[in-house]
Design a protein around this motif. Structure first.
Motif, PDB file in Angstrom:
ATOM      1  N   ALA A  46      72.075 -15.152 -15.121  1.00  0.00           N
ATOM      2  CA  ALA A  46      73.056 -14.269 -15.739  1.00  0.00           C
ATOM      3  C   ALA A  46      74.464 -14.573 -15.245  1.00  0.00           C
ATOM      4  O   ALA A  46      75.429 -14.379 -15.962  1.00  0.00           O
ATOM      5  CB  ALA A  46      72.708 -12.816 -15.460  1.00  0.00           C
ATOM      6  N   TYR A  47      74.582 -15.072 -14.017  1.00  0.00           N
ATOM      7  CA  TYR A  47      75.884 -15.354 -13.437  1.00  0.00           C
ATOM      8  C   TYR A  47      75.942 -16.820 -13.032  1.00  0.00           C
ATOM      9  O   TYR A  47      74.990 -17.355 -12.474  1.00  0.00           O
ATOM     10  CB  TYR A  47      76.132 -14.483 -12.199  1.00  0.00           C
ATOM     11  CG  TYR A  47      76.126 -13.010 -12.508  1.00  0.00           C
ATOM     12  CD1 TYR A  47      77.262 -12.379 -12.988  1.00  0.00           C
ATOM     13  CD2 TYR A  47      74.979 -12.239 -12.327  1.00  0.00           C
ATOM     14  CE1 TYR A  47      77.261 -11.032 -13.286  1.00  0.00           C
ATOM     15  CE2 TYR A  47      74.965 -10.889 -12.625  1.00  0.00           C
ATOM     16  CZ  TYR A  47      76.108 -10.297 -13.098  1.00  0.00           C
ATOM     17  OH  TYR A  47      76.105  -8.962 -13.396  1.00  0.00           O
ATOM     18  N   SER A  48      77.065 -17.441 -13.280  1.00  0.00           N
ATOM     19  CA  SER A  48      77.226 -18.838 -12.870  1.00  0.00           C
ATOM     20  C   SER A  48      77.336 -18.911 -11.350  1.00  0.00           C
ATOM     21  O   SER A  48      77.633 -17.916 -10.680  1.00  0.00           O
ATOM     22  CB  SER A  48      78.481 -19.430 -13.501  1.00  0.00           C
ATOM     23  OG  SER A  48      79.637 -18.811 -12.971  1.00  0.00           O
ATOM     24  N   ARG A  51      80.750 -17.825 -10.134  1.00  0.00           N
ATOM     25  CA  ARG A  51      80.952 -16.375 -10.165  1.00  0.00           C
ATOM     26  C   ARG A  51      80.246 -15.712  -8.975  1.00  0.00           C
ATOM     27  O   ARG A  51      80.790 -14.822  -8.319  1.00  0.00           O
ATOM     28  CB  ARG A  51      80.424 -15.821 -11.484  1.00  0.00           C
ATOM     29  CG  ARG A  51      80.646 -14.356 -11.669  1.00  0.00           C
ATOM     30  CD  ARG A  51      82.080 -14.051 -11.937  1.00  0.00           C
ATOM     31  NE  ARG A  51      82.199 -12.673 -12.386  1.00  0.00           N
ATOM     32  CZ  ARG A  51      83.312 -12.022 -12.439  1.00  0.00           C
ATOM     33  NH1 ARG A  51      84.431 -12.630 -12.121  1.00  0.00           N
ATOM     34  NH2 ARG A  51      83.354 -10.790 -12.824  1.00  0.00           N
ATOM     35  N   ARG A  52      79.004 -16.152  -8.676  1.00  0.00           N
ATOM     36  CA  ARG A  52      78.284 -15.615  -7.529  1.00  0.00           C
ATOM     37  C   ARG A  52      79.032 -15.871  -6.233  1.00  0.00           C
ATOM     38  O   ARG A  52      79.150 -14.994  -5.381  1.00  0.00           O
ATOM     39  CB  ARG A  52      76.892 -16.240  -7.431  1.00  0.00           C
ATOM     40  CG  ARG A  52      75.861 -15.484  -8.214  1.00  0.00           C
ATOM     41  CD  ARG A  52      74.548 -16.128  -8.023  1.00  0.00           C
ATOM     42  NE  ARG A  52      74.602 -17.369  -8.792  1.00  0.00           N
ATOM     43  CZ  ARG A  52      73.578 -18.071  -9.183  1.00  0.00           C
ATOM     44  NH1 ARG A  52      72.392 -17.704  -8.843  1.00  0.00           N
ATOM     45  NH2 ARG A  52      73.720 -19.145  -9.899  1.00  0.00           N
ATOM     46  N   GLU A  53      79.539 -17.090  -6.076  1.00  0.00           N
ATOM     47  CA  GLU A  53      80.296 -17.432  -4.861  1.00  0.00           C
ATOM     48  C   GLU A  53      81.529 -16.550  -4.726  1.00  0.00           C
ATOM     49  O   GLU A  53      81.853 -16.092  -3.636  1.00  0.00           O
ATOM     50  CB  GLU A  53      80.695 -18.909  -4.877  1.00  0.00           C
ATOM     51  CG  GLU A  53      79.539 -19.846  -4.629  1.00  0.00           C
ATOM     52  CD  GLU A  53      78.914 -19.654  -3.265  1.00  0.00           C
ATOM     53  OE1 GLU A  53      79.642 -19.455  -2.278  1.00  0.00           O
ATOM     54  OE2 GLU A  53      77.675 -19.689  -3.193  1.00  0.00           O
ATOM     55  N   VAL A  74      79.134  -6.064 -11.515  1.00  0.00           N
ATOM     56  CA  VAL A  74      77.822  -6.578 -11.150  1.00  0.00           C
ATOM     57  C   VAL A  74      77.064  -5.488 -10.400  1.00  0.00           C
ATOM     58  O   VAL A  74      77.663  -4.705  -9.663  1.00  0.00           O
ATOM     59  CB  VAL A  74      77.949  -7.863 -10.302  1.00  0.00           C
ATOM     60  CG1 VAL A  74      78.653  -7.608  -9.005  1.00  0.00           C
ATOM     61  CG2 VAL A  74      76.618  -8.512 -10.062  1.00  0.00           C
ATOM     62  N   SER A  75      75.768  -5.414 -10.607  1.00  0.00           N
ATOM     63  CA  SER A  75      74.951  -4.391  -9.974  1.00  0.00           C
ATOM     64  C   SER A  75      74.919  -4.571  -8.461  1.00  0.00           C
ATOM     65  O   SER A  75      74.869  -5.695  -7.954  1.00  0.00           O
ATOM     66  CB  SER A  75      73.531  -4.474 -10.525  1.00  0.00           C
ATOM     67  OG  SER A  75      72.639  -3.722  -9.743  1.00  0.00           O
ATOM     68  N   ARG A  76      74.923  -3.448  -7.735  1.00  0.00           N
ATOM     69  CA  ARG A  76      74.809  -3.511  -6.279  1.00  0.00           C
ATOM     70  C   ARG A  76      73.514  -4.192  -5.875  1.00  0.00           C
ATOM     71  O   ARG A  76      73.481  -4.981  -4.933  1.00  0.00           O
ATOM     72  CB  ARG A  76      74.820  -2.101  -5.679  1.00  0.00           C
ATOM     73  CG  ARG A  76      76.198  -1.511  -5.575  1.00  0.00           C
ATOM     74  CD  ARG A  76      76.113  -0.122  -5.023  1.00  0.00           C
ATOM     75  NE  ARG A  76      75.722   0.758  -6.135  1.00  0.00           N
ATOM     76  CZ  ARG A  76      75.288   1.986  -5.999  1.00  0.00           C
ATOM     77  NH1 ARG A  76      75.154   2.515  -4.823  1.00  0.00           N
ATOM     78  NH2 ARG A  76      74.982   2.708  -7.044  1.00  0.00           N
ATOM     79  N   GLN A  77      72.435  -3.888  -6.592  1.00  0.00           N
ATOM     80  CA  GLN A  77      71.139  -4.462  -6.261  1.00  0.00           C
ATOM     81  C   GLN A  77      71.154  -5.985  -6.432  1.00  0.00           C
ATOM     82  O   GLN A  77      70.528  -6.709  -5.664  1.00  0.00           O
ATOM     83  CB  GLN A  77      70.035  -3.843  -7.125  1.00  0.00           C
ATOM     84  CG  GLN A  77      68.645  -4.238  -6.680  1.00  0.00           C
ATOM     85  CD  GLN A  77      68.371  -3.861  -5.232  1.00  0.00           C
ATOM     86  OE1 GLN A  77      68.582  -2.737  -4.813  1.00  0.00           O
ATOM     87  NE2 GLN A  77      67.893  -4.816  -4.460  1.00  0.00           N
ATOM     88  N   THR A  78      71.898  -6.472  -7.411  1.00  0.00           N
ATOM     89  CA  THR A  78      72.010  -7.917  -7.614  1.00  0.00           C
ATOM     90  C   THR A  78      72.689  -8.564  -6.410  1.00  0.00           C
ATOM     91  O   THR A  78      72.228  -9.585  -5.902  1.00  0.00           O
ATOM     92  CB  THR A  78      72.804  -8.216  -8.896  1.00  0.00           C
ATOM     93  OG1 THR A  78      72.117  -7.633 -10.009  1.00  0.00           O
ATOM     94  CG2 THR A  78      72.967  -9.699  -9.126  1.00  0.00           C
ATOM     95  N   VAL A  79      73.765  -7.968  -5.939  1.00  0.00           N
ATOM     96  CA  VAL A  79      74.485  -8.507  -4.779  1.00  0.00           C
ATOM     97  C   VAL A  79      73.593  -8.456  -3.546  1.00  0.00           C
ATOM     98  O   VAL A  79      73.535  -9.421  -2.775  1.00  0.00           O
ATOM     99  CB  VAL A  79      75.808  -7.750  -4.533  1.00  0.00           C
ATOM    100  CG1 VAL A  79      76.508  -8.263  -3.288  1.00  0.00           C
ATOM    101  CG2 VAL A  79      76.721  -7.856  -5.750  1.00  0.00           C
ATOM    102  N   ILE A  80      72.860  -7.371  -3.364  1.00  0.00           N
ATOM    103  CA  ILE A  80      71.948  -7.253  -2.223  1.00  0.00           C
ATOM    104  C   ILE A  80      70.900  -8.353  -2.274  1.00  0.00           C
ATOM    105  O   ILE A  80      70.586  -8.980  -1.255  1.00  0.00           O
ATOM    106  CB  ILE A  80      71.296  -5.853  -2.195  1.00  0.00           C
ATOM    107  CG1 ILE A  80      72.342  -4.794  -1.857  1.00  0.00           C
ATOM    108  CG2 ILE A  80      70.138  -5.805  -1.214  1.00  0.00           C
ATOM    109  CD1 ILE A  80      71.877  -3.368  -2.071  1.00  0.00           C
ATOM    110  N   VAL A  92      73.564 -22.702  -3.349  1.00  0.00           N
ATOM    111  CA  VAL A  92      72.638 -23.004  -4.429  1.00  0.00           C
ATOM    112  C   VAL A  92      72.291 -21.721  -5.143  1.00  0.00           C
ATOM    113  O   VAL A  92      72.121 -20.685  -4.526  1.00  0.00           O
ATOM    114  CB  VAL A  92      71.343 -23.652  -3.874  1.00  0.00           C
ATOM    115  CG1 VAL A  92      70.351 -23.914  -4.981  1.00  0.00           C
ATOM    116  CG2 VAL A  92      71.676 -24.920  -3.129  1.00  0.00           C
ATOM    117  N   GLY A  93      72.177 -21.781  -6.493  1.00  0.00           N
ATOM    118  CA  GLY A  93      71.851 -20.616  -7.305  1.00  0.00           C
ATOM    119  C   GLY A  93      70.478 -20.223  -7.164  1.00  0.00           C
ATOM    120  O   GLY A  93      69.843 -19.344  -7.164  1.00  0.00           O
TER     121      GLY A  93
END
Length: 93
Positions: A46-48, A51-53, A74-80, A92-93
């Protein structure tokens, strides 16, 4: 009539049955072999990686999870999950 044979992305079995629809309208499938679900034409991420970095750098700069949620959408749970997997350390993704 054309028949399209689908394979389970997890076990490569052809024993798939339709199993409802995802919130985005895509067909969901259930594998009778491994009992796992999948969608038709799933998006790989969902995120490049860039973007994650960017989001994880903001987290390392002491931004709160709720602040990241508001700022980046972005969802908090995604970042966690990213933090627990260590995605920011390896790049790495």
């Amino acid at each position: 009539m054309v028949t399209i044979t689908l394979q389970c992305p997890h076990c490569q079995s052809e024993k798939l049955v339709r199993n409802g629809r995802a919130p985005n309208g895509k067909q969901k499938y259930l594998c009778r072999s491994c009992q796992r679900q999948s969608r038709e034409h799933p998006a790989p991420h969902a995120y490049s990686a860039e973007r994650r970095e960017e989001i994880l750098r903001a987290y390392e700069e002491r931004s709160s999870l709720r602040g990241l949620e508001r700022t980046f959408g972005v969802s908090r749970q995604t970042v966690i999950t990213w933090i627990k997997k260590g995605c920011h350390a390896s790049g790495v993704g």
